[in-house]
Design a protein around this motif. Structure first.
Motif, PDB file in Angstrom:
ATOM      1  N   ALA A 178       0.830  -1.204   0.000  1.00  0.00           N
ATOM      2  CA  ALA A 178       0.000   0.000   0.000  1.00  0.00           C
ATOM      3  C   ALA A 178       0.868   1.259   0.000  1.00  0.00           C
ATOM      4  N   ILE A 179       1.824   1.334   0.917  1.00  0.00           N
ATOM      5  CA  ILE A 179       2.694   2.510   0.979  1.00  0.00           C
ATOM      6  C   ILE A 179       3.607   2.548  -0.242  1.00  0.00           C
ATOM      7  N   GLY A 180       4.056   1.370  -0.688  1.00  0.00           N
ATOM      8  CA  GLY A 180       4.948   1.301  -1.838  1.00  0.00           C
ATOM      9  C   GLY A 180       4.301   1.812  -3.108  1.00  0.00           C
ATOM     10  N   LEU A 181       3.010   1.574  -3.280  1.00  0.00           N
ATOM     11  CA  LEU A 181       2.324   2.082  -4.463  1.00  0.00           C
ATOM     12  C   LEU A 181       2.332   3.610  -4.473  1.00  0.00           C
ATOM     13  N   GLY A 218       4.766   9.404   4.299  1.00  0.00           N
ATOM     14  CA  GLY A 218       5.291   8.049   4.371  1.00  0.00           C
ATOM     15  C   GLY A 218       5.593   7.619   5.797  1.00  0.00           C
ATOM     16  N   THR A 219       6.198   8.524   6.590  1.00  0.00           N
ATOM     17  CA  THR A 219       6.462   8.182   7.987  1.00  0.00           C
ATOM     18  C   THR A 219       5.152   8.025   8.761  1.00  0.00           C
ATOM     19  N   LEU A 220       4.166   8.850   8.434  1.00  0.00           N
ATOM     20  CA  LEU A 220       2.863   8.727   9.091  1.00  0.00           C
ATOM     21  C   LEU A 220       2.239   7.364   8.791  1.00  0.00           C
ATOM     22  N   LEU A 221       2.309   6.947   7.521  1.00  0.00           N
ATOM     23  CA  LEU A 221       1.759   5.642   7.152  1.00  0.00           C
ATOM     24  C   LEU A 221       2.583   4.514   7.762  1.00  0.00           C
ATOM     25  N   GLY A 225       8.537   3.742  12.544  1.00  0.00           N
ATOM     26  CA  GLY A 225       7.624   2.700  12.991  1.00  0.00           C
ATOM     27  C   GLY A 225       8.129   1.977  14.221  1.00  0.00           C
ATOM     28  N   MET A 226       9.440   1.674  14.266  1.00  0.00           N
ATOM     29  CA  MET A 226      10.005   1.020  15.438  1.00  0.00           C
ATOM     30  C   MET A 226       9.937   1.923  16.660  1.00  0.00           C
ATOM     31  N   ALA A 227      10.163   3.224  16.466  1.00  0.00           N
ATOM     32  CA  ALA A 227      10.145   4.154  17.597  1.00  0.00           C
ATOM     33  C   ALA A 227       8.766   4.227  18.243  1.00  0.00           C
ATOM     34  N   VAL A 228       7.734   4.476  17.412  1.00  0.00           N
ATOM     35  CA  VAL A 228       6.386   4.575  17.987  1.00  0.00           C
ATOM     36  C   VAL A 228       5.900   3.203  18.442  1.00  0.00           C
ATOM     37  N   ILE A 259       1.345   9.034  17.238  1.00  0.00           N
ATOM     38  CA  ILE A 259       1.493   9.458  15.850  1.00  0.00           C
ATOM     39  C   ILE A 259       0.717  10.747  15.590  1.00  0.00           C
ATOM     40  N   VAL A 260      -0.551  10.750  15.979  1.00  0.00           N
ATOM     41  CA  VAL A 260      -1.389  11.927  15.741  1.00  0.00           C
ATOM     42  C   VAL A 260      -0.859  13.123  16.519  1.00  0.00           C
TER      43      VAL A 260
END
Length: 412
Positions: A181-184, A234-237, A319-322, A346-347
């Motif tokens: 999904a993110i890659g697309l 991208g970081t959000l996703l 992603g690892m951090a959150v 994240i938000v």
């Protein structure tokens, strides 16, 4: 029905606050937001969210919850990106009809423009996808419809050896779905790099601003487009993917499987460490898939591939951090709080990143947004502060969660 009722209530609350904000802060005639406008805007946004949600509901019996969430995220975010950047990226203009935000583009209640009929296709998606989800779930229970079959996994991922491989095997499908999904999205951005470079070159003022903001960047390279258009979202996703994967990790305990798993000769601390590391590996798989998709797009245009491929791993770091924060809360308190904690973090950091400078908050508050500390990874300029902070949150959170998990009752 319960979720539809909850979403309806949420739309009414949103409409109320829109009306209240218009009434409280109106300074000139016409600044007020009429009740009809507030309801119209809330309805449009609520239907847009529900459309993605019901798509996930329809797909979940077939591809699993994690995969369905990833596909729904692609539909929602992809539609918004295509619509929002259609004037800057030529390829988005071509594929604009697939964005359902374009369907109700003329429905702008806040400025007094109404097109209620344009919301009917969204309602149709909700009705059709919801019906499919109900039927698929019911028939799958009866054994008539099963999950989509994927290629067989290697034996070491079937959960027959240790917690790390079992957890990674269970999270792998969701990780791949989120990566696709993110890659697309990254793929489309990379393909549109030439369009962005042309727009910048044709606008001297914009080019001057970009050269000041990115002094070390080659504005003609896809890495520049990815840095400008991809990194923040991208970081959000990537964080959203981490929230889904952490939620899968928490399901071992919240759904009662852990009591059985811990009857094997494995210590609680070790189980927590291994399953946490497996969750991080799943986040890494998501980043690898995104990197591969990005590299394919860049290679087709003859651009430099290696730097953006490495830059994509900013998704994994974030992603690892959150995820580490979520694992700490899940281990210390209860697993059901792990995924919601990740979402709140994240938000919260996104709001700080966007609103902090506007509201002139103290710099130390603005700096709480982790996304501000990675530098410019897509063009090869990393900030070590973000890397160190991410690894500290990831592994520190995992250790704290493991310590807390080893001391509390299951499902406590």
């Amino acid at each position: 029905a319960g979720h539809l009722a909850a979403m309806t209530f949420a739309m009414l609350i949103a409409a109320f606050f829109l009306w209240l904000i218009g009434a409280a802060f109106a300074t000139l005639p016409g600044d007020e937001i009429p009740v009809e406008a507030a309801l119209g805007y809330a309805l449009a946004m609520g239907l847009a969210a529900l459309a993605a949600g019901t798509i996930a509901f329809a797909l979940a019996p077939l591809v699993g919850r994690g995969g369905a969430a990833g596909i729904a995220a692609l539909v929602l975010v992809g539609s918004w990106i295509v619509f929002g950047y259609r004037e800057s990226v030529a390829v988005f203009e071509t594929i604009l009809p697939i964005s359902y935000f374009s369907w109700f583009a003329d429905h702008r209640p806040i400025v007094g423009l109404y097109d209620w009929a344009s919301l009917l296709p969204l309602a149709g998606i909700i009705l059709v996808a919801g019906t499919i989800g109900v039927v698929a779930f019911e028939r799958r229970d009866l054994g008539d419809v099963g999950a989509l079959r994927l290629p067989s996994r290697p034996s070491w991922l079937l959960g027959l050896s240790r917690p790390l491989t079992r957890t990674l095997g269970e999270r792998l499908t969701a990780a791949l779905a989120w990566g696709l999904a993110i890659g697309l999205y990254a793929f489309i951005i990379a393909l549109s790099a030439e369009d962005l470079a042309r727009v910048v070159a044709e606008t001297p003022t914009l080019e001057e601003v970009m050269r000041v903001a990115f002094p070390n960047a080659d504005l003609s390279q896809p890495g520049f487009a990815l840095q400008v258009l991809f990194v923040q979202l991208g970081t959000l996703l990537g964080g959203a993917a981490a929230a889904a994967l952490v939620g899968g990790w928490a399901s071992d305990e919240s759904e009662g499987r852990l009591e059985m798993l811990l009857t094997a000769p494995v210590a609680r601390f070790r189980w927590m460490i291994e399953t946490g590391l497996a969750t991080y590996l799943a986040v890494g798989v998501t980043a690898i898939v995104v990197g591969i998709a990005t590299s394919i797009a860049i290679a087709t245009s003859g651009g430099e591939v290696f730097t953006p491929f490495i830059g994509v791993f900013v998704i994994a770091l974030y992603g690892m951090a959150v995820g580490g924060i979520g694992l700490a809360v899940g281990g210390l308190i209860r697993p059901s709080l792990a995924s919601p904690t990740v979402i709140v973090v994240i938000v919260g950091m996104l709001l700080i990143d966007i609103l902090g400078p506007i509201m002139e908050l103290p710099q130390w508050v603005v700096d709480l947004s982790l996304a501000r500390h990675y530098g410019e990874p897509m063009i090869g300029s990393w900030d070590s502060v973000g890397i160190i902070a991410s690894l500290a949150l990831a592994f520190g959170g995992l250790l704290i969660g493991a310590w807390g998990f080893s001391r509390r009752d299951l499902r406590g």
